[in-house]
Design a protein around this motif. Structure first.
Motif, PDB file in Angstrom:
ATOM      1  N   ALA A  92      28.857 -38.891  -2.304  1.00 37.74           N
ATOM      2  CA  ALA A  92      28.000 -38.459  -3.410  1.00 37.74           C
ATOM      3  C   ALA A  92      28.039 -36.945  -3.507  1.00 37.74           C
ATOM      4  O   ALA A  92      28.744 -36.274  -2.735  1.00 37.74           O
ATOM      5  CB  ALA A  92      26.564 -38.938  -3.179  1.00 37.74           C
ATOM      6  N   SER A  93      27.281 -36.409  -4.434  1.00 37.91           N
ATOM      7  CA  SER A  93      27.029 -34.974  -4.489  1.00 37.91           C
ATOM      8  C   SER A  93      25.839 -34.711  -3.572  1.00 37.91           C
ATOM      9  O   SER A  93      24.721 -35.139  -3.870  1.00 37.91           O
ATOM     10  CB  SER A  93      26.709 -34.547  -5.926  1.00 37.91           C
ATOM     11  N   LEU A  94      26.068 -34.031  -2.457  1.00 40.25           N
ATOM     12  CA  LEU A  94      25.068 -33.993  -1.387  1.00 40.25           C
ATOM     13  C   LEU A  94      24.314 -32.670  -1.270  1.00 40.25           C
ATOM     14  O   LEU A  94      23.414 -32.561  -0.442  1.00 40.25           O
ATOM     15  CB  LEU A  94      25.745 -34.321  -0.047  1.00 40.25           C
ATOM     16  N   ALA A 113      28.902 -38.468   6.131  1.00 42.93           N
ATOM     17  CA  ALA A 113      28.554 -37.971   4.806  1.00 42.93           C
ATOM     18  C   ALA A 113      29.719 -37.181   4.225  1.00 42.93           C
ATOM     19  O   ALA A 113      30.226 -36.247   4.859  1.00 42.93           O
ATOM     20  CB  ALA A 113      27.312 -37.087   4.884  1.00 42.93           C
ATOM     21  N   LEU A 114      30.125 -37.544   3.008  1.00 45.10           N
ATOM     22  CA  LEU A 114      31.247 -36.893   2.333  1.00 45.10           C
ATOM     23  C   LEU A 114      30.730 -36.240   1.057  1.00 45.10           C
ATOM     24  O   LEU A 114      30.309 -36.925   0.122  1.00 45.10           O
ATOM     25  CB  LEU A 114      32.337 -37.913   2.001  1.00 45.10           C
ATOM     26  N   ALA A 115      30.727 -34.913   1.032  1.00 45.80           N
ATOM     27  CA  ALA A 115      30.182 -34.147  -0.092  1.00 45.80           C
ATOM     28  C   ALA A 115      31.259 -33.946  -1.145  1.00 45.80           C
ATOM     29  O   ALA A 115      32.185 -33.161  -0.962  1.00 45.80           O
ATOM     30  CB  ALA A 115      29.645 -32.804   0.389  1.00 45.80           C
ATOM     31  N   MET A 116      31.127 -34.626  -2.265  1.00 46.87           N
ATOM     32  CA  MET A 116      32.160 -34.551  -3.297  1.00 46.87           C
ATOM     33  C   MET A 116      32.248 -33.165  -3.933  1.00 46.87           C
ATOM     34  O   MET A 116      33.298 -32.789  -4.458  1.00 46.87           O
ATOM     35  CB  MET A 116      31.889 -35.611  -4.363  1.00 46.87           C
ATOM     36  N   ILE A 358      35.594 -32.067   2.934  1.00 48.63           N
ATOM     37  CA  ILE A 358      34.400 -32.702   2.361  1.00 48.63           C
ATOM     38  C   ILE A 358      33.515 -33.390   3.391  1.00 48.63           C
ATOM     39  O   ILE A 358      32.359 -33.692   3.105  1.00 48.63           O
ATOM     40  CB  ILE A 358      34.786 -33.709   1.268  1.00 48.63           C
ATOM     41  N   ARG A 359      34.015 -33.641   4.587  1.00 43.66           N
ATOM     42  CA  ARG A 359      33.234 -34.358   5.600  1.00 43.66           C
ATOM     43  C   ARG A 359      32.167 -33.444   6.186  1.00 43.66           C
ATOM     44  O   ARG A 359      32.458 -32.405   6.777  1.00 43.66           O
ATOM     45  CB  ARG A 359      34.155 -34.873   6.702  1.00 43.66           C
TER      46      ARG A 359
END
Length: 373
Positions: A92-94, A113-116, A358-359
């Protein structure tokens, strides 16, 4: 491999992280997709459309049960993810800098968590870039919002009763949102000018038929900063730009500001004194209001009037076009996951270049270098 598509919990968030189109595509890869009931309502997608695409509908608990990948637009509260598989990916957008406690919560819960929004701006990742897709819509919507608030026509009109002058629109910050704002304002018939600290954008401005407004003979930022964004300006450049902009802004009917610096408050571009120099009835759209604002006096979520000038600070501007924003966001997520899909493993396997970028969390720890520096 179960993918969970959740209903957004943030106030005013009407977007959804997947559409029936992307559900079909994920199922074609071999995944099963569960959708929380009502997830697409804000984007005018009915539950029946997801069911027709092959998804199963259920409560949040049913949707999350055993899910290995959880898709969202805005980062979900870690406490709301009970039932997801151990080590599940949260895609998601985190907002990693603004919501650090939430990132720590993902780590503590054992999620990856993967921040797009940390997606590197490289050629092969263009189709995965949520910032570009959403900023494009925000730039377009900003001009429509300005037109709605302005109370006058945009194009020049020659009538039997006399001539109506074209609106003068000034765009500050020529990234994806700024370029779309220029193009949209031009299509509506406005007289458009634009500025940016990156000299390379001058040709882009001219290519869209707008007038570039640039500081000359003062060192600013010749190239782009990290990830395609501008970096911070030198004090000399800031002073020269303020002087140039002050003279130009006083003649404008509409100003749209789009400047952001990742991980830092948005730079202040327009002062109270500059607002006071504008004609009453003018409009300023601050697209950076949620990151601190480019405009002095802008208020997130409100339209305020200062010195007779309307300052528009809508939150989540892309989300005001929820159907299109969701379609593009969903495709970004599918393009990302499908690009790394390992058919033998039946799941995506990230490489180092994009995975490390992104991680945010893995193995119970925060691992992203940008958060550890």
């Amino acid at each position: 491999m179960k993918i969970a598509l959740l209903k957004e919990q943030a106030a005013g968030e009407n977007r959804v992280a997947g559409t029936p189109e992307t559900v079909k595509k994920f199922i074609a890869l071999g995944a099963t997709v569960a959708v929380e009931a009502g997830a697409g309502a804000g984007a005018t997608i009915a539950d029946a459309q997801y069911a027709d695409a092959g998804a199963t509908l259920g409560s949040r608990a049913e949707t999350l049960a055993g899910a290995a990948i959880v898709l969202g637009v805005q980062g979900p509260d870690p406490a709301s993810l009970a039932g997801a598989a151990p080590g599940a990916w949260i895609v998601a957008s985190l907002n990693p800098f603004g919501e650090r406690a939430r990132v720590d919560g993902y780590a503590a819960a054992g999620y990856e968590a993967l921040a797009m929004e940390f997606m590197p701006r490289i050629t092969r990742a263009q189709s995965m870039d949520i910032l570009s897709s959403q900023s494009n819509l925000a730039g377009y919507k900003a001009v429509l919002d300005a037109a709605a608030e302005y109370g006058r026509a945009f194009p020049m009109m020659m009538t039997a009763a006399g001539t109506v002058s074209a609106a003068r629109v000034f765009v500050m910050g020529v990234g994806v949102a700024g370029l779309q704002a220029i193009a949209t304002a031009r299509r509506l018939g406005a007289q458009v000018s634009a500025t940016d600290v990156r000299s390379a954008t001058k040709e882009q401005i001219q290519s869209l038929g707008a007038k570039p407004i640039f500081v000359e003979n003062v060192k600013g930022i010749e190239g782009e900063g990290a990830g395609g964004y501008a970096g911070e300006m030198s004090p000399e450049y800031q002073a020269a730009q303020a002087e140039l902009v002050s003279a130009h802004i006083a003649k404008q009917d509409i100003v749209i500001t789009t400047a952001l610096i990742p991980g830092r408050p948005a730079p202040r571009l327009i002062s109270d004194a500059q607002i006071a120099s504008m004609r009453p009835g003018s409009v300023i759209i601050d697209l950076a209001v949620e990151s601190g604002g480019n405009v002095e006096g802008a208020v997130a979520g409100e339209v305020v009037t200062v010195h007779g000038v309307k300052i528009v600070g809508h939150r989540n501007v892309a989300g005001r076009l929820a159907a299109d924003a969701s379609a593009l966001f969903g495709r970004n997520l599918f393009n990302f996951l499908s690009a790394f899909w390992d058919k033998e493993a039946g799941k995506p396997v990230l490489d180092e270049e994009i995975g490390d970028a992104i991680r945010l969390t893995q193995g119970g720890k925060v691992v992203n270098a940008r958060l550890l520096g």
